[in-house]
Scaffold this motif. Structure first.
Motif, PDB file in Angstrom:
ATOM      1  N   ARG A 214       0.834  -1.211   0.000  1.00  0.00           N
ATOM      2  CA  ARG A 214       0.000   0.000   0.000  1.00  0.00           C
ATOM      3  C   ARG A 214       0.865   1.257   0.000  1.00  0.00           C
ATOM      4  O   ARG A 214       0.583   2.223  -0.717  1.00  0.00           O
ATOM      5  CB  ARG A 214      -0.900   0.016   1.241  1.00  0.00           C
TER       6      ARG A 214
ATOM      7  N   ARG B 298       3.832   1.555  -1.136  1.00  0.00           N
ATOM      8  CA  ARG B 298       4.505   1.722  -2.440  1.00  0.00           C
ATOM      9  C   ARG B 298       3.550   2.273  -3.497  1.00  0.00           C
ATOM     10  O   ARG B 298       3.982   2.860  -4.476  1.00  0.00           O
ATOM     11  CB  ARG B 298       5.132   0.403  -2.894  1.00  0.00           C
ATOM     12  N   ARG B 299       2.235   2.077  -3.293  1.00  0.00           N
ATOM     13  CA  ARG B 299       1.268   2.695  -4.219  1.00  0.00           C
ATOM     14  C   ARG B 299       0.948   4.129  -3.806  1.00  0.00           C
ATOM     15  O   ARG B 299       0.616   4.968  -4.626  1.00  0.00           O
ATOM     16  CB  ARG B 299      -0.033   1.875  -4.249  1.00  0.00           C
TER      17      ARG B 299
ATOM     18  N   SER C 231       1.367   8.112  -6.255  1.00  0.00           N
ATOM     19  CA  SER C 231       0.192   8.931  -6.571  1.00  0.00           C
ATOM     20  C   SER C 231       0.265  10.280  -5.859  1.00  0.00           C
ATOM     21  O   SER C 231      -0.620  11.116  -6.042  1.00  0.00           O
ATOM     22  CB  SER C 231      -1.109   8.189  -6.267  1.00  0.00           C
TER      23      SER C 231
END
Ligand code: COA
Length: 162
Positions: A125, A127-128, A132
């Motif tokens: 999570r 790393r995402r 963004s």
């Protein structure tokens, strides 16, 4: 509400971090409690930010973060920890905390923000989350944290106001 942590909140903040499942008790003490203790002792040297994000109604901590300027590269800031209580994930709390840190780092003349994480499953999570929010993955160091567990390095360059 974003504010500095109080000495009486150290246990609450360490427990909050442990609920993310990323730390053993001894790691939580070594990495997180020691930072809060140093902050309150006045021994956290160099430019740094330790910030809590708390509920507006009850002032209860929902997350916290620690960032510090690199001792070797002026204007480069490392975000050493950012964590939100798993019960509050996905509601924009982490974004608000990171935005606020970035505003303060910019005010402190930061040029580059670096965030290091691992390629472990528990951090998927995170790393995402960073890409963004404008962070770019710059590289990986294989086997850094353990055999088979790499360090993943993100950074974001901040526009310097002239
Ligand atoms: C990474 C972290 C700080 C993000 O905090 P957060 O408050 O959940 O972040 P936000 O709510 O602002 O954004 C989370 C993203 O997940 C999405 N999301 C959707 N459903 C979600 C859910 N049920 N739970 C969590 N996130 C969800 C959000 O929409 C958002 O997506 P986006 O990036 O496309 O905008 C938090 O997940 C965390 O504390 N993780 C554990 C600790 C950690 O990994 N720290 C980083 C160490 S390097």
């Amino acid at each position: 509400v974003i504010r500095t942590p109080r000495p009486s909140e150290t246990e609450t903040l360490v427990q909050l971090s442990r609920r993310t499942g990323l730390f053993t008790p001894s790691e939580a003490d070594a990495l997180l409690r020691s930072t809060l203790d140093a902050l309150h002792d006045g021994t956290l040297i160099g430019p740094h930010l330790v910030r809590v994000i708390a509920g507006e109604a009850d002032d209860h901590p929902l997350g916290w973060a620690y960032a510090a300027e690199s001792t070797t590269a002026p204007g480069v800031w490392d975000v050493w920890w950012i964590g939100v209580d798993p019960a509050a994930h996905g509601r924009g709390v982490g974004t608000e905390l990171l935005d606020s840190l970035e505003r303060e780092m910019r005010a402190a003349k930061a040029r580059v923000v670096v965030i290091e994480t691992s390629d472990g499953a528990g951090l998927a999570r995170a790393r995402r989350f960073y890409p963004s929010r404008g962070y770019v993955e710059r590289g990986r160091i294989p086997d850094f944290y353990a055999p088979g567990e790499a360090k993943v390095i993100f950074s974001k360059s901040i526009e310097v106001e002239t």
